[in-house]
Design a protein around this motif. Sequence first.
Motif, PDB file in Angstrom:
ATOM      1  N   ALA A 247       0.853  -1.181   0.000  1.00  0.00           N
ATOM      2  CA  ALA A 247       0.000   0.000   0.000  1.00  0.00           C
ATOM      3  C   ALA A 247       0.888   1.230   0.000  1.00  0.00           C
ATOM      4  O   ALA A 247       2.014   1.200   0.502  1.00  0.00           O
ATOM      5  N   LYS A 248       0.376   2.325  -0.568  1.00  0.00           N
ATOM      6  CA  LYS A 248       1.184   3.543  -0.697  1.00  0.00           C
ATOM      7  C   LYS A 248       0.349   4.770  -0.360  1.00  0.00           C
ATOM      8  O   LYS A 248      -0.830   4.848  -0.688  1.00  0.00           O
ATOM      9  N   PHE A 249       1.009   5.742   0.286  1.00  0.00           N
ATOM     10  CA  PHE A 249       0.404   7.035   0.600  1.00  0.00           C
ATOM     11  C   PHE A 249       1.435   8.113   0.286  1.00  0.00           C
ATOM     12  O   PHE A 249       2.609   7.985   0.654  1.00  0.00           O
ATOM     13  N   GLU A 250       1.006   9.180  -0.401  1.00  0.00           N
ATOM     14  CA  GLU A 250       1.888  10.289  -0.720  1.00  0.00           C
ATOM     15  C   GLU A 250       1.138  11.604  -0.517  1.00  0.00           C
ATOM     16  O   GLU A 250      -0.065  11.671  -0.771  1.00  0.00           O
TER      17      GLU A 250
ATOM     18  N   GLY B 225      -0.671 -12.120  11.263  1.00  0.00           N
ATOM     19  CA  GLY B 225       0.135 -13.011  12.087  1.00  0.00           C
ATOM     20  C   GLY B 225       1.618 -12.934  11.740  1.00  0.00           C
ATOM     21  O   GLY B 225       2.344 -13.911  11.913  1.00  0.00           O
ATOM     22  N   ASN B 226       2.059 -11.779  11.258  1.00  0.00           N
ATOM     23  CA  ASN B 226       3.464 -11.625  10.886  1.00  0.00           C
ATOM     24  C   ASN B 226       3.890 -10.177  11.082  1.00  0.00           C
ATOM     25  O   ASN B 226       3.100  -9.323  11.435  1.00  0.00           O
ATOM     26  N   ARG B 227       5.163  -9.899  10.834  1.00  0.00           N
ATOM     27  CA  ARG B 227       5.651  -8.524  10.878  1.00  0.00           C
ATOM     28  C   ARG B 227       5.604  -7.947   9.472  1.00  0.00           C
ATOM     29  O   ARG B 227       5.774  -8.666   8.495  1.00  0.00           O
ATOM     30  N   LEU B 228       5.357  -6.659   9.405  1.00  0.00           N
ATOM     31  CA  LEU B 228       5.354  -5.981   8.116  1.00  0.00           C
ATOM     32  C   LEU B 228       6.160  -4.704   8.253  1.00  0.00           C
ATOM     33  O   LEU B 228       6.456  -4.250   9.354  1.00  0.00           O
ATOM     34  N   SER B 229       6.534  -4.134   7.125  1.00  0.00           N
ATOM     35  CA  SER B 229       7.378  -2.945   7.153  1.00  0.00           C
ATOM     36  C   SER B 229       6.689  -1.755   6.504  1.00  0.00           C
ATOM     37  O   SER B 229       5.784  -1.911   5.685  1.00  0.00           O
ATOM     38  N   MET B 230       7.146  -0.574   6.904  1.00  0.00           N
ATOM     39  CA  MET B 230       6.727   0.656   6.256  1.00  0.00           C
ATOM     40  C   MET B 230       7.992   1.477   5.995  1.00  0.00           C
ATOM     41  O   MET B 230       8.792   1.706   6.902  1.00  0.00           O
ATOM     42  N   THR B 231       8.152   1.884   4.757  1.00  0.00           N
ATOM     43  CA  THR B 231       9.237   2.783   4.383  1.00  0.00           C
ATOM     44  C   THR B 231       8.662   4.187   4.310  1.00  0.00           C
ATOM     45  O   THR B 231       7.719   4.429   3.561  1.00  0.00           O
ATOM     46  N   LEU B 232       9.223   5.083   5.101  1.00  0.00           N
ATOM     47  CA  LEU B 232       8.795   6.471   5.135  1.00  0.00           C
ATOM     48  C   LEU B 232       9.887   7.305   4.466  1.00  0.00           C
ATOM     49  O   LEU B 232      11.064   7.185   4.820  1.00  0.00           O
ATOM     50  N   THR B 233       9.504   8.108   3.497  1.00  0.00           N
ATOM     51  CA  THR B 233      10.437   9.023   2.843  1.00  0.00           C
ATOM     52  C   THR B 233       9.944  10.441   3.055  1.00  0.00           C
ATOM     53  O   THR B 233       8.783  10.744   2.786  1.00  0.00           O
ATOM     54  N   LEU B 234      10.823  11.294   3.568  1.00  0.00           N
ATOM     55  CA  LEU B 234      10.510  12.710   3.723  1.00  0.00           C
ATOM     56  C   LEU B 234      11.545  13.498   2.935  1.00  0.00           C
ATOM     57  O   LEU B 234      12.749  13.330   3.131  1.00  0.00           O
ATOM     58  N   MET B 235      11.059  14.327   2.028  1.00  0.00           N
ATOM     59  CA  MET B 235      11.926  15.183   1.230  1.00  0.00           C
ATOM     60  C   MET B 235      11.533  16.624   1.508  1.00  0.00           C
ATOM     61  O   MET B 235      10.346  16.942   1.604  1.00  0.00           O
TER      62      MET B 235
ATOM     63  N   LEU C  11       7.511  20.298   1.761  1.00  0.00           N
ATOM     64  CA  LEU C  11       7.807  18.925   2.165  1.00  0.00           C
ATOM     65  C   LEU C  11       7.014  17.941   1.316  1.00  0.00           C
ATOM     66  O   LEU C  11       5.878  18.211   0.930  1.00  0.00           O
ATOM     67  N   TYR C  12       7.629  16.810   1.047  1.00  0.00           N
ATOM     68  CA  TYR C  12       6.972  15.707   0.350  1.00  0.00           C
ATOM     69  C   TYR C  12       7.118  14.486   1.232  1.00  0.00           C
ATOM     70  O   TYR C  12       8.221  14.148   1.682  1.00  0.00           O
ATOM     71  N   LEU C  13       6.005  13.810   1.515  1.00  0.00           N
ATOM     72  CA  LEU C  13       5.981  12.634   2.368  1.00  0.00           C
ATOM     73  C   LEU C  13       5.460  11.438   1.582  1.00  0.00           C
ATOM     74  O   LEU C  13       4.454  11.541   0.879  1.00  0.00           O
ATOM     75  N   SER C  14       6.143  10.322   1.703  1.00  0.00           N
ATOM     76  CA  SER C  14       5.713   9.084   1.061  1.00  0.00           C
ATOM     77  C   SER C  14       5.849   7.943   2.058  1.00  0.00           C
ATOM     78  O   SER C  14       6.834   7.855   2.778  1.00  0.00           O
ATOM     79  N   GLY C  15       4.831   7.094   2.081  1.00  0.00           N
ATOM     80  CA  GLY C  15       4.870   5.896   2.910  1.00  0.00           C
ATOM     81  C   GLY C  15       4.458   4.693   2.074  1.00  0.00           C
ATOM     82  O   GLY C  15       3.462   4.756   1.349  1.00  0.00           O
ATOM     83  N   ILE C  16       5.248   3.620   2.151  1.00  0.00           N
ATOM     84  CA  ILE C  16       4.944   2.398   1.427  1.00  0.00           C
ATOM     85  C   ILE C  16       5.076   1.238   2.409  1.00  0.00           C
ATOM     86  O   ILE C  16       6.101   1.101   3.075  1.00  0.00           O
TER      87      ILE C  16
END
Length: 110
Positions: free
Chosen positions: A2-5, A58-68, A74-79
């Motif tokens: 999933a992605k948010f910008e 039932g598992n771990r998941l990750s989120m990559t946060l990018t701030l420019m 500012l530009y914010l992105s989360g995946i």
Amino acid sequence: MAKFECTLRGDYDQALSYFHNGVLNGSMSASFEEESCFQSAGVRCTVRVYERYSMTGGNRLSMTLTLMGDGEKLYLSGITAGGSQGVLFKFNTFGEEAFLDTLRELARRW
């Protein structure tokens, strides 16, 4: 996955601290894993990776946060990734969306 910008305005360091603390406080199993920072000609970029446990998957998941940031712009992105189940097809991505909802809500309140 999933992605948010979004684009925002404000102080880069304050925003980075705000989103970092908000993500970690959004889930008791959230953890900060690693970061990469870069700056050139006044433009700053930070990429951070967070993990948390997903009850639904039932598992771990990750989120990559990018701030420019370029001054006050500012530009914010989360995946998010890793929250789905299945070998051939992705299903049950509720955990990914829920983790990303934390970032969406933080951005809305910013």
